[in-house]
Design a protein around this motif. Sequence first.
Motif, PDB file in Angstrom:
ATOM      1  N   PHE A 224       1.091  -1.267   0.207  1.00 58.47           N
ATOM      2  CA  PHE A 224      -0.182  -0.202  -0.163  1.00 58.47           C
ATOM      3  C   PHE A 224       1.035   1.082   0.060  1.00 58.47           C
ATOM      4  N   ARG A 225       1.682   1.037   0.062  1.00 55.27           N
ATOM      5  CA  ARG A 225       3.335   2.032   0.554  1.00 55.27           C
ATOM      6  C   ARG A 225       3.061   3.807  -0.956  1.00 55.27           C
ATOM      7  N   THR A 226       3.065   2.658  -2.587  1.00 59.17           N
ATOM      8  CA  THR A 226       3.117   3.466  -3.716  1.00 59.17           C
ATOM      9  C   THR A 226       1.546   4.740  -3.567  1.00 59.17           C
ATOM     10  N   ILE A 227       0.552   3.512  -3.209  1.00 59.14           N
ATOM     11  CA  ILE A 227      -0.857   4.538  -2.690  1.00 59.14           C
ATOM     12  C   ILE A 227      -0.642   5.733  -2.005  1.00 59.14           C
ATOM     13  N   PHE A 228       0.065   5.695  -1.051  1.00 59.45           N
ATOM     14  CA  PHE A 228      -0.162   6.624   0.324  1.00 59.45           C
ATOM     15  C   PHE A 228       1.331   7.184  -0.911  1.00 59.45           C
ATOM     16  N   ASP A 229       2.074   6.904  -1.030  1.00 56.60           N
ATOM     17  CA  ASP A 229       3.113   8.000  -1.633  1.00 56.60           C
ATOM     18  C   ASP A 229       2.607   9.138  -2.692  1.00 56.60           C
ATOM     19  N   TYR A 230       1.451   8.379  -3.550  1.00 60.35           N
ATOM     20  CA  TYR A 230       0.449   9.044  -4.332  1.00 60.35           C
ATOM     21  C   TYR A 230      -0.708  10.388  -3.896  1.00 60.35           C
ATOM     22  N   LEU A 231      -1.294   9.588  -2.611  1.00 56.10           N
ATOM     23  CA  LEU A 231      -1.635  10.371  -2.211  1.00 56.10           C
ATOM     24  C   LEU A 231      -0.367  11.541  -1.156  1.00 56.10           C
ATOM     25  N   ARG A 232       0.090  11.742  -1.001  1.00 54.23           N
ATOM     26  CA  ARG A 232       0.831  12.377  -0.299  1.00 54.23           C
ATOM     27  C   ARG A 232       1.427  13.833  -1.223  1.00 54.23           C
ATOM     28  N   LYS A 233       1.206  13.314  -2.821  1.00 53.77           N
ATOM     29  CA  LYS A 233       1.922  14.259  -3.272  1.00 53.77           C
ATOM     30  C   LYS A 233       0.695  14.977  -4.015  1.00 53.77           C
ATOM     31  N   VAL A 234      -0.100  14.178  -3.449  1.00 47.65           N
ATOM     32  CA  VAL A 234      -1.876  15.118  -4.357  1.00 47.65           C
ATOM     33  C   VAL A 234      -2.377  15.902  -2.820  1.00 47.65           C
ATOM     34  N   PHE A 235      -1.538  15.957  -1.601  1.00 50.09           N
ATOM     35  CA  PHE A 235      -3.164  15.802  -0.713  1.00 50.09           C
ATOM     36  C   PHE A 235      -3.373  17.565  -0.623  1.00 50.09           C
ATOM     37  N   TRP A 236      -2.232  18.165  -1.154  1.00 50.34           N
ATOM     38  CA  TRP A 236      -2.721  19.537  -1.085  1.00 50.34           C
ATOM     39  C   TRP A 236      -3.784  20.289  -1.595  1.00 50.34           C
ATOM     40  N   ASN A 237      -3.339  19.750  -2.493  1.00 51.97           N
ATOM     41  CA  ASN A 237      -4.443  20.145  -4.191  1.00 51.97           C
ATOM     42  C   ASN A 237      -5.844  20.146  -3.436  1.00 51.97           C
ATOM     43  N   HIS A 238      -6.048  18.843  -2.507  1.00 51.28           N
ATOM     44  CA  HIS A 238      -7.528  18.574  -2.530  1.00 51.28           C
ATOM     45  C   HIS A 238      -8.024  19.372  -0.773  1.00 51.28           C
ATOM     46  N   LEU A 239      -6.986  19.779  -0.906  1.00 49.37           N
ATOM     47  CA  LEU A 239      -7.741  20.763   0.675  1.00 49.37           C
ATOM     48  C   LEU A 239      -8.910  21.471  -0.259  1.00 49.37           C
ATOM     49  N   TYR A 240      -9.973  21.884   1.029  1.00 52.35           N
ATOM     50  CA  TYR A 240     -10.476  22.913   0.724  1.00 52.35           C
ATOM     51  C   TYR A 240     -10.204  23.824   1.859  1.00 52.35           C
ATOM     52  N   HIS A 241     -10.689  25.462   1.292  1.00 54.42           N
ATOM     53  CA  HIS A 241      -9.778  26.439   2.348  1.00 54.42           C
ATOM     54  C   HIS A 241     -10.998  27.835   1.912  1.00 54.42           C
ATOM     55  N   TYR A 242     -11.227  27.423   3.425  1.00 59.50           N
ATOM     56  CA  TYR A 242     -12.584  28.041   3.815  1.00 59.50           C
ATOM     57  C   TYR A 242     -11.891  29.157   5.526  1.00 59.50           C
ATOM     58  N   LYS A 243     -12.139  31.017   5.459  1.00 61.51           N
ATOM     59  CA  LYS A 243     -11.948  31.204   6.229  1.00 61.51           C
ATOM     60  C   LYS A 243     -10.504  31.386   7.023  1.00 61.51           C
ATOM     61  N   ASP A 244      -9.622  31.046   5.792  1.00 60.64           N
ATOM     62  CA  ASP A 244      -8.337  30.628   6.339  1.00 60.64           C
ATOM     63  C   ASP A 244      -7.839  29.651   7.181  1.00 60.64           C
ATOM     64  N   LYS A 245      -9.216  28.492   7.185  1.00 56.56           N
ATOM     65  CA  LYS A 245      -8.899  26.994   7.495  1.00 56.56           C
ATOM     66  C   LYS A 245      -8.938  25.812   6.272  1.00 56.56           C
ATOM     67  N   HIS A 246      -8.058  25.602   6.957  1.00 56.31           N
ATOM     68  CA  HIS A 246      -8.426  24.429   5.886  1.00 56.31           C
ATOM     69  C   HIS A 246      -9.588  22.992   6.128  1.00 56.31           C
ATOM     70  N   TYR A 247     -10.012  22.201   5.103  1.00 54.95           N
ATOM     71  CA  TYR A 247     -10.797  21.563   5.232  1.00 54.95           C
ATOM     72  C   TYR A 247     -10.737  20.756   4.181  1.00 54.95           C
ATOM     73  N   ARG A 248     -10.390  18.939   4.872  1.00 56.47           N
ATOM     74  CA  ARG A 248     -10.245  17.416   4.155  1.00 56.47           C
ATOM     75  C   ARG A 248     -12.044  16.645   4.010  1.00 56.47           C
ATOM     76  N   LEU A 249     -12.240  16.657   2.901  1.00 51.03           N
ATOM     77  CA  LEU A 249     -13.256  15.492   2.374  1.00 51.03           C
ATOM     78  C   LEU A 249     -12.951  14.706   3.199  1.00 51.03           C
ATOM     79  N   ARG A 250     -14.237  13.715   4.014  1.00 46.54           N
ATOM     80  CA  ARG A 250     -13.768  12.093   4.131  1.00 46.54           C
ATOM     81  C   ARG A 250     -15.321  11.521   4.088  1.00 46.54           C
TER      82      ARG A 250
END
Length: 560
Positions: A224-250
């Motif tokens: 599973f390490r290959t999958i998580f390596d990819y997720l690390r690279k794209v993680f910040w691109n998928h954060l939702y920014h609202y009122k100076d805070k970062h949110y992730r979709l769960r």
Amino acid sequence: MRDCINCCIHLLPNDLHRQCFRCRGPDHNNQKCPVCRGENKIPLYADSKQMKLLAVLEVRTDHRESWNGFFCLRKGKLWSLIFGLIIMTLVMASYVLTGAKHGLLLIPSPFHYGAFTSNPSLMDNESLSDMKDHYQPSKMNISYVQDYPSIKLIIDTITSKIEFIMRQRPGLEELRKQEPHMFSVIPNKFLPNSKNPCWYEEYRGNTSTDPYATNSYALYSKRFRTIFDYLRKVFWNHLYHYKDKHYRLRCLPHFYIIGQPKCGTTDLYDRLRLHPDVRFSAIKEPHWWTRKRFGIIRLRDGFHDRYPVEDYLDLFDLAAHQIQGVLQSEATKERGKMNNIIIGEASASTMWDNNAWIFFYDNSSEGEPPFLIQDFIHAFQPNAKLIIMLRDPVERLYSDYLYFASANKSVEDFHEKVAESLQLFENCMLDFSLRACVYNNSLNNAMPVRLQVGLYVVYLLDWLTVFDKDQILVLRLEDHASNVKYTMHMVFQFLGLGPLSEKQEALITKSPASNTRRPEDRSLGPMLPTTKAILRDFYRPFNTKLAQVLFDDAFLWKRT
């Protein structure tokens, strides 16, 4: 140097050797004592080297040789012979026992009810040994036919003890006390514009923080390490920014393929994931609800650190990124479009494996688990959809044996393992309830074959205590194998999936079957007729109840 043959001690010149029990006394006279005069004594001449056990001793006698010495010498040879026979007997016994265990005896061993060998349970997705058995099955073995009456008595005892009693469902507060962290992470409401259960969670890390650094799936498995390596690279691109805070979709899964092993769940998973509106977890069988959240990686390795719920939710991040893309698209924002992408999870242990409860929950319910997997899933997702794929339990057990047994596989070995497992199950039923035996960790680990997995109706009734019947789709592998298109349409309709083009449907329904029986296992042929008859008798009352619950006689499996 001389030796007294009566006491085997070294004699010195004029030695009265008072240690000799025949020469003891204060008035002892060396000249008058018949033993010391040599009437009952034989001098032995040996070199000064230390004698070794069983070494050849050269003996020379003088003219006063007596029969007493002769018999003493014969006695020594006799003890050597006895000692040699004991060694030979132990060697032969070791050969016989080893040969009986590994099937190497020239004469087939008769059926016995002796001590049972423990077979540790394996994970449903563990890799197996590549060893191949070249055994050629025989047409019939008379000794196994003779087993049937004895085993039938065991089955009759089990049948007489069967009672399908509705379990007591635990309350929500009781569940909260058992898993407070899980309830603090998963909310009780989800996004209204998503068909799949999702929510936004505030992310407090910074750009240098690795969001998956402590994920147990990534730490313990190289796959599973290959999958998580990819997720690390794209993680910040998928954060939702609202009122100076970062949110992730769960997200949690919208539906679960919960069972059973060796019933076609892999094939169903492979076809369903081809649908454009369906996504799955990053790995096929996370086994989180049943094993990983208790710290079980492999049952034979014992317990490790428990996998927190955050590690489980990480497995759905790839799908969550795609759902987030739909939710944030201009069309969705302007027209109020609904996200129709749904996530599935397919762990074949979810329906039946509650073996870990005894180590974590209170054991005051006469051997029955106070909490089951479905209690917690329902607490978070009362609207979840459940898919179950079943097959003839007799054939399922044989397929399970062929898949998980690593060596010395044969129809005779399978027969003996079935007989041993039945007696163990009978012993449990004499003291405990049916549910207690089905969920008994010690019993399940001791049985050489997993008889309990085929008791479908016991598990189904427990799932029906928390979920409505229309939330559970029960399929038969036999129907799926004969008409894939029909069963897939049933699944699409059950999940509320949209229509497909002819090309998409052909891709899903005409692809080759997955996870079929291996060639080396096919060479063993079918199980012995006697074994099949025994298993038919054992599973019959459970299949009858299952057919009644589902209002479908096809689940009697009379024609297979």
